[in-house]
Write an enzyme that holds these catalytic residues in place. Structure first.
Site, short mmCIF file in Angstrom:
data_model
loop_
_atom_site.label_atom_id
_atom_site.label_comp_id
_atom_site.label_asym_id
_atom_site.label_seq_id
_atom_site.Cartn_x
_atom_site.Cartn_y
_atom_site.Cartn_z
N PRO A 130 11.07 -1.26 -0.28
CA PRO A 130 11.49 -2.50 -0.90
C PRO A 130 10.40 -3.57 -1.02
O PRO A 130 9.57 -3.72 -0.14
CB PRO A 130 12.62 -2.99 0.02
CG PRO A 130 12.51 -2.21 1.27
CD PRO A 130 11.86 -0.91 0.91
N ASN A 131 10.47 -4.26 -2.13
CA ASN A 131 9.66 -5.45 -2.45
C ASN A 131 8.23 -5.14 -2.84
O ASN A 131 7.48 -6.05 -3.22
CB ASN A 131 9.68 -6.46 -1.28
CG ASN A 131 11.10 -6.89 -0.93
OD1 ASN A 131 11.83 -7.30 -1.82
ND2 ASN A 131 11.49 -6.78 0.31
N ARG A 173 3.66 -11.48 -4.45
CA ARG A 173 4.32 -11.61 -3.14
C ARG A 173 3.27 -11.91 -2.06
O ARG A 173 2.38 -11.08 -1.81
CB ARG A 173 5.02 -10.28 -2.81
CG ARG A 173 5.64 -10.22 -1.44
CD ARG A 173 6.05 -8.79 -1.10
NE ARG A 173 6.66 -8.74 0.21
CZ ARG A 173 6.80 -7.63 0.92
NH1 ARG A 173 6.40 -6.48 0.44
NH2 ARG A 173 7.35 -7.68 2.11
N TYR A 212 -0.84 -9.73 1.27
CA TYR A 212 -0.87 -8.45 0.57
C TYR A 212 -1.93 -8.36 -0.53
O TYR A 212 -2.10 -7.30 -1.14
CB TYR A 212 0.51 -8.14 -0.02
CG TYR A 212 1.58 -8.01 1.04
CD1 TYR A 212 1.56 -6.95 1.95
CD2 TYR A 212 2.60 -8.95 1.16
CE1 TYR A 212 2.52 -6.84 2.95
CE2 TYR A 212 3.58 -8.84 2.15
CZ TYR A 212 3.53 -7.78 3.04
OH TYR A 212 4.48 -7.66 4.02
N ASN A 227 4.79 4.22 2.01
CA ASN A 227 4.85 2.85 2.55
C ASN A 227 6.33 2.49 2.64
O ASN A 227 6.95 2.14 1.63
CB ASN A 227 4.10 1.86 1.66
CG ASN A 227 4.05 0.48 2.31
OD1 ASN A 227 4.82 0.18 3.23
ND2 ASN A 227 3.15 -0.37 1.85
N ALA A 262 9.79 -2.76 4.73
CA ALA A 262 10.60 -3.26 5.86
C ALA A 262 11.44 -2.16 6.51
O ALA A 262 11.80 -2.27 7.69
CB ALA A 262 11.48 -4.41 5.40
N GLU A 304 2.01 7.62 6.78
CA GLU A 304 2.62 6.28 6.69
C GLU A 304 1.49 5.30 6.39
O GLU A 304 0.46 5.30 7.07
CB GLU A 304 3.28 5.95 8.03
CG GLU A 304 3.85 4.54 8.11
CD GLU A 304 4.37 4.21 9.52
OE1 GLU A 304 4.53 5.13 10.37
OE2 GLU A 304 4.60 3.01 9.77
N HIS A 340 0.39 1.12 5.38
CA HIS A 340 0.74 -0.30 5.24
C HIS A 340 -0.47 -1.03 4.68
O HIS A 340 -1.61 -0.75 5.06
CB HIS A 340 1.13 -0.91 6.59
CG HIS A 340 2.32 -0.23 7.18
ND1 HIS A 340 3.61 -0.48 6.72
CD2 HIS A 340 2.43 0.71 8.13
CE1 HIS A 340 4.45 0.29 7.40
NE2 HIS A 340 3.76 1.03 8.26
N ARG A 347 0.92 -9.13 13.03
CA ARG A 347 1.89 -10.04 12.40
C ARG A 347 3.07 -10.31 13.34
O ARG A 347 2.93 -10.17 14.55
CB ARG A 347 2.32 -9.44 11.05
CG ARG A 347 1.13 -9.22 10.10
CD ARG A 347 1.54 -8.64 8.78
NE ARG A 347 2.47 -9.54 8.08
CZ ARG A 347 3.24 -9.14 7.06
NH1 ARG A 347 3.18 -7.88 6.64
NH2 ARG A 347 4.04 -10.00 6.47
#
Ligand code: DQA
Length: 145
Positions: free
Chosen positions: A10-11, A18, A23, A73, A76, A100, A102, A109
């Site tokens: 998502p996103n 964003r 990012y 990725n 969330a 995986e 990111h 964070r």
């Protein structure tokens, strides 16, 4: 023809606008194009994004059925989706590589991002290199083939 799925949660379609301080400013279209352009002869790179957990899980089932390796990725979903974790476990148990990725470094964070329910069942994890994390993952994935 070998197949690599680059699956995004998502996103991530909002990349570029964003939280650019986190990012970066590369847009989703630019990232997808750079991954498609990176395909070697005899390799297909299939880049997808969804905001829907069910669709993402379906794509992981498809990776098993079509023997595709995966760069994922989970966005969330990383932090809480046991359903996604179970699907990732099926991919790696089937003998496929699943990395995986990111864009940011979640460990630098907020605390809720320090937990990944995915990492323990992934082949490996690459995080914190901006959108280049995907290209590092591509190199790592090819090195295992
Ligand atoms: C992310 C990190 C996640 O914590 C976040 O929810 C995202 C993007 C990353 O690529 O840095 O959506 O997966």
């Amino acid at each position: 023809m070998s197949s690599i799925f680059v699956l995004n949660g998502p996103n991530l379609s909002r990349l570029g606008s964003r939280e650019p301080d986190v990012y970066g400013t590369t847009t989703w279209d630019e990232l997808s194009a750079s991954l498609n352009d990176a395909a070697l002869v005899g390799e297909t790179i299939d880049v997808r994004q969804t905001n829907d957990e069910s669709e993402l899980i379906g794509w992981l089932h498809e990776a098993i059925d079509t023997t595709a390796d995966v760069i994922l990725n989970p966005a969330a979903f990383t932090h809480y989706s046991y359903a996604l974790r179970d699907a990732v476990a099926m991919v790696t148990e089937s003998g496929r590589t699943l990395i995986e990725v990111h864009i940011s470094n979640p460990y630098a964070r907020e605390e809720f991002r320090h937990t990944s329910v995915i990492s323990a069942v992934a082949t490996g994890v690459i995080a914190g290199f901006g959108v280049n994390s995907y290209h590092v993952a591509l190199a790592a994935l090819r090195a295992r083939r």
